[in-house]
Design a protein around this motif. Structure first.
Motif, PDB file in Angstrom:
ATOM      1  N   MET A   6       0.843  -1.193   0.000  1.00  0.00           N
ATOM      2  CA  MET A   6       0.000   0.000   0.000  1.00  0.00           C
ATOM      3  C   MET A   6       0.877   1.241   0.000  1.00  0.00           C
ATOM      4  O   MET A   6       1.937   1.256   0.625  1.00  0.00           O
ATOM      5  CB  MET A   6      -0.903   0.006   1.237  1.00  0.00           C
ATOM      6  N   PRO A   7       0.436   2.278  -0.690  1.00  0.00           N
ATOM      7  CA  PRO A   7       1.135   3.549  -0.535  1.00  0.00           C
ATOM      8  C   PRO A   7       1.132   3.942   0.940  1.00  0.00           C
ATOM      9  O   PRO A   7       0.203   3.599   1.683  1.00  0.00           O
ATOM     10  CB  PRO A   7       0.283   4.510  -1.374  1.00  0.00           C
ATOM     11  N   PRO A   8       2.170   4.655   1.406  1.00  0.00           N
ATOM     12  CA  PRO A   8       2.235   5.040   2.824  1.00  0.00           C
ATOM     13  C   PRO A   8       0.980   5.796   3.257  1.00  0.00           C
ATOM     14  O   PRO A   8       0.431   6.608   2.505  1.00  0.00           O
ATOM     15  CB  PRO A   8       3.473   5.936   2.887  1.00  0.00           C
ATOM     16  N   LEU A   9       0.515   5.516   4.473  1.00  0.00           N
ATOM     17  CA  LEU A   9      -0.676   6.165   5.010  1.00  0.00           C
ATOM     18  C   LEU A   9      -0.273   7.413   5.779  1.00  0.00           C
ATOM     19  O   LEU A   9       0.421   7.337   6.798  1.00  0.00           O
ATOM     20  CB  LEU A   9      -1.431   5.207   5.936  1.00  0.00           C
ATOM     21  N   ASP A  10      -0.695   8.550   5.281  1.00  0.00           N
ATOM     22  CA  ASP A  10      -0.401   9.823   5.937  1.00  0.00           C
ATOM     23  C   ASP A  10      -1.509  10.118   6.949  1.00  0.00           C
ATOM     24  O   ASP A  10      -2.662  10.303   6.582  1.00  0.00           O
ATOM     25  CB  ASP A  10      -0.331  10.936   4.886  1.00  0.00           C
ATOM     26  N   MET A  11      -1.154  10.167   8.234  1.00  0.00           N
ATOM     27  CA  MET A  11      -2.134  10.437   9.281  1.00  0.00           C
ATOM     28  C   MET A  11      -1.992  11.839   9.860  1.00  0.00           C
ATOM     29  O   MET A  11      -2.636  12.172  10.843  1.00  0.00           O
ATOM     30  CB  MET A  11      -2.001   9.401  10.398  1.00  0.00           C
ATOM     31  N   SER A  12      -1.142  12.660   9.243  1.00  0.00           N
ATOM     32  CA  SER A  12      -1.044  14.049   9.700  1.00  0.00           C
ATOM     33  C   SER A  12      -2.255  14.832   9.211  1.00  0.00           C
ATOM     34  O   SER A  12      -2.952  14.411   8.293  1.00  0.00           O
ATOM     35  CB  SER A  12       0.241  14.683   9.175  1.00  0.00           C
ATOM     36  N   GLY A  13      -2.496  15.970   9.821  1.00  0.00           N
ATOM     37  CA  GLY A  13      -3.649  16.768   9.430  1.00  0.00           C
ATOM     38  C   GLY A  13      -4.929  16.279  10.085  1.00  0.00           C
ATOM     39  O   GLY A  13      -4.907  15.511  11.043  1.00  0.00           O
ATOM     40  N   LYS A  14      -6.054  16.712   9.541  1.00  0.00           N
ATOM     41  CA  LYS A  14      -7.334  16.374  10.160  1.00  0.00           C
ATOM     42  C   LYS A  14      -7.610  14.888  10.037  1.00  0.00           C
ATOM     43  O   LYS A  14      -7.335  14.273   9.001  1.00  0.00           O
ATOM     44  CB  LYS A  14      -8.468  17.181   9.534  1.00  0.00           C
ATOM     45  N   PRO A  15      -8.143  14.254  11.089  1.00  0.00           N
ATOM     46  CA  PRO A  15      -8.350  12.801  11.076  1.00  0.00           C
ATOM     47  C   PRO A  15      -9.531  12.343  10.229  1.00  0.00           C
ATOM     48  O   PRO A  15      -9.495  11.263   9.636  1.00  0.00           O
ATOM     49  CB  PRO A  15      -8.557  12.465  12.549  1.00  0.00           C
ATOM     50  N   VAL A  16     -10.608  13.135  10.180  1.00  0.00           N
ATOM     51  CA  VAL A  16     -11.800  12.784   9.403  1.00  0.00           C
ATOM     52  C   VAL A  16     -12.349  14.041   8.754  1.00  0.00           C
ATOM     53  O   VAL A  16     -12.078  15.162   9.192  1.00  0.00           O
ATOM     54  CB  VAL A  16     -12.897  12.129  10.287  1.00  0.00           C
ATOM     55  N   SER A  17     -13.140  13.865   7.690  1.00  0.00           N
ATOM     56  CA  SER A  17     -13.838  15.012   7.113  1.00  0.00           C
ATOM     57  C   SER A  17     -15.074  15.307   7.965  1.00  0.00           C
ATOM     58  O   SER A  17     -15.569  14.424   8.669  1.00  0.00           O
ATOM     59  CB  SER A  17     -14.242  14.723   5.667  1.00  0.00           C
ATOM     60  N   PHE A  18     -15.589  16.522   7.853  1.00  0.00           N
ATOM     61  CA  PHE A  18     -16.697  16.891   8.745  1.00  0.00           C
ATOM     62  C   PHE A  18     -17.992  16.161   8.416  1.00  0.00           C
ATOM     63  O   PHE A  18     -18.868  16.031   9.267  1.00  0.00           O
ATOM     64  CB  PHE A  18     -16.919  18.414   8.696  1.00  0.00           C
ATOM     65  N   PHE A  19     -18.096  15.612   7.188  1.00  0.00           N
ATOM     66  CA  PHE A  19     -19.333  14.922   6.795  1.00  0.00           C
ATOM     67  C   PHE A  19     -19.174  13.413   6.755  1.00  0.00           C
ATOM     68  O   PHE A  19     -20.113  12.690   6.416  1.00  0.00           O
ATOM     69  CB  PHE A  19     -19.780  15.401   5.404  1.00  0.00           C
ATOM     70  N   GLU A  20     -17.999  12.910   7.122  1.00  0.00           N
ATOM     71  CA  GLU A  20     -17.656  11.510   6.897  1.00  0.00           C
ATOM     72  C   GLU A  20     -18.600  10.538   7.596  1.00  0.00           C
ATOM     73  O   GLU A  20     -18.845   9.438   7.103  1.00  0.00           O
ATOM     74  CB  GLU A  20     -16.215  11.262   7.353  1.00  0.00           C
ATOM     75  N   PHE A  21     -19.142  10.931   8.735  1.00  0.00           N
ATOM     76  CA  PHE A  21     -20.012  10.017   9.473  1.00  0.00           C
ATOM     77  C   PHE A  21     -21.392  10.627   9.719  1.00  0.00           C
ATOM     78  O   PHE A  21     -22.024  10.367  10.731  1.00  0.00           O
ATOM     79  CB  PHE A  21     -19.336   9.592  10.780  1.00  0.00           C
ATOM     80  N   TRP A  22     -21.838  11.424   8.750  1.00  0.00           N
ATOM     81  CA  TRP A  22     -23.225  11.874   8.778  1.00  0.00           C
ATOM     82  C   TRP A  22     -24.160  10.663   8.638  1.00  0.00           C
ATOM     83  O   TRP A  22     -23.796   9.658   8.011  1.00  0.00           O
ATOM     84  CB  TRP A  22     -23.486  12.812   7.608  1.00  0.00           C
ATOM     85  N   PRO A  23     -25.390  10.761   9.170  1.00  0.00           N
ATOM     86  CA  PRO A  23     -26.376   9.698   8.929  1.00  0.00           C
ATOM     87  C   PRO A  23     -26.644   9.556   7.432  1.00  0.00           C
ATOM     88  O   PRO A  23     -26.664  10.541   6.694  1.00  0.00           O
ATOM     89  CB  PRO A  23     -27.623  10.197   9.666  1.00  0.00           C
TER      90      PRO A  23
END
Length: 358
Positions: free
Chosen positions: A1-18
């Motif tokens: 897998m390409p390297p996973l960059d975990m810097s910056g914001k962890p989730v988008s603001f809509f990622e877990f909307w209903p």
């Protein structure tokens, strides 16, 4: 897998909307297209080889069984099993015999035949775990026991081909990463989850899943995988991999789905050796083929904008109606929305009783 960059914001603001909030624009567009094409059920015939086009309640086995002699070697081997009233210990022994006859053995991945969003998916490594899975599985329901992939890298590739065209297109490629925490020799698993920038925001998923291990203290440098199933709703990390879409991969999928009658639109969940081999259209296996309701999963990248996510979904459902219209013109009968509702009720009742997901 390409390297996973975990810097910056962890989730988008809509990622877990209903889902009902996120899919409201799609529902509005569905009504518009239904009026335009004089049929609200066209998406249900886009994949005529799959029940209701794979919009809901589709059988994983029925879809994978479409594979002919050319396509079948790309499908990860599996057997099917129907849970019955026989004691789980006996059924586990019988299932192991069936696995051996198919040339399969532990570890295997157990998953419901009918289900979505990773419901009921577990890694099973021995007879005891198989017995436990069967004990928890609802009577009368079918499950798939699939060989564990020889590769760890995973992606969701959305493939579309119009019925009147010889070549298809990949409209989305999402890379799927298993989330994990790393021990420090002092903190409990619960503390490591809460302290992690992303896992802490999804603690309700991970804490419930690993309730019996929350007091475990991991050794320094020891890793603990929080999710096995490559499903966004189950806590897997998705990244936009559209830059890795290649002509060679499209050509390979054209070859495979030339031998997959009745499939034109959906997401292929696959595992691959490395990103370069995937781009060459080599060294990958199909885990599942999902139909009309599947998502172009790169929209769950934390860097995606709400505008781009909505645009992707609306384009996706526009194509779905266009393909459904072509299938109708070719003589395929359009199912009723009542059939869709009944299938949804059936699937919902089953999912409620499935074992928890790894």
């Amino acid at each position: 897998m390409p390297p996973l960059d975990m810097s910056g914001k962890p989730v988008s603001f809509f990622e877990f909307w209903p889902s009902w909030v996120f899919y409201t624009p799609v529902a509005i567009q569905w009504v518009w297209n239904g009026l335009k094409y004089k049929s609200f059920g066209l998406p249900l015939v886009a994949n005529p080889g799959i029940e209701l086009s794979g919009m809901v309640g589709e059988s994983k086995d029925a879809i994978l069984s479409l594979a002919g002699e050319i396509a079948k070697p790309w499908v990860l081997p599996y057997i099917m099993w129907e849970k019955n009233a026989i004691p789980p210990e006996t059924q586990a022994h019988q299932a192991m015999t069936a696995l051996q006859k198919a040339g399969l053995g532990f570890p295997i991945v157990a998953k419901p035949d009918l289900g979505c969003r990773g419901a009921g998916v577990r890694l099973v490594e021995n007879k005891g775990e198989l017995e436990e899975y069967l004990r928890l599985f609802p009577d009368g329901a079918r499950l798939m026991l699939q060989e564990k992939a020889p590769y760890n890298a995973e992606a969701g590739v959305f493939y579309v081909r119009y019925p009147d065209q010889k070549k298809g297109q990949i409209i989305s490629l999402a890379l799927k990463y298993n989330p994990f925490v790393v021990g420090d020799g002092e903190s409990t698993l619960a503390q490591l989850i809460d302290q992690d920038s992303r896992a802490g925001k999804l603690a309700h998923l991970y804490r419930t899943r690993h309730e019996d291990k929350l007091d475990l203290v991991l050794g320094k440098g020891e890793t603990f995988r929080l999710a096995f199933a490559g499903s966004h709703s189950r806590g897997a990390i998705f990244r936009d991999g559209c830059d890795y879409i290649s002509d060679a991969l499209v050509e390979r999928l054209d070859e495979i789905f030339d031998d997959f009658p009745g499939f034109y639109f959906g997401r292929i969940d696959l595992k691959f050796r490395d990103i370069n081999s995937l781009m060459r259209g080599e060294d990958f296996v199909l885990l599942e083929v999902n139909g009309a309701s599947s998502e172009a999963a790169h929209i769950w990248d934390r860097g995606a904008s709400i505008g781009s996510a909505f645009s992707t979904l609306l384009d996706q459902y526009r194509m779905l109606f266009e393909i459904g219209n072509l299938q109708r013109n070719a003589g395929h009968k359009v199912p009723s929305l009542l059939a869709l509702y009944r299938a949804w009720r059936r699937e919902k009742a089953l999912v409620r009783d499935y074992p928890s997901t790894d």
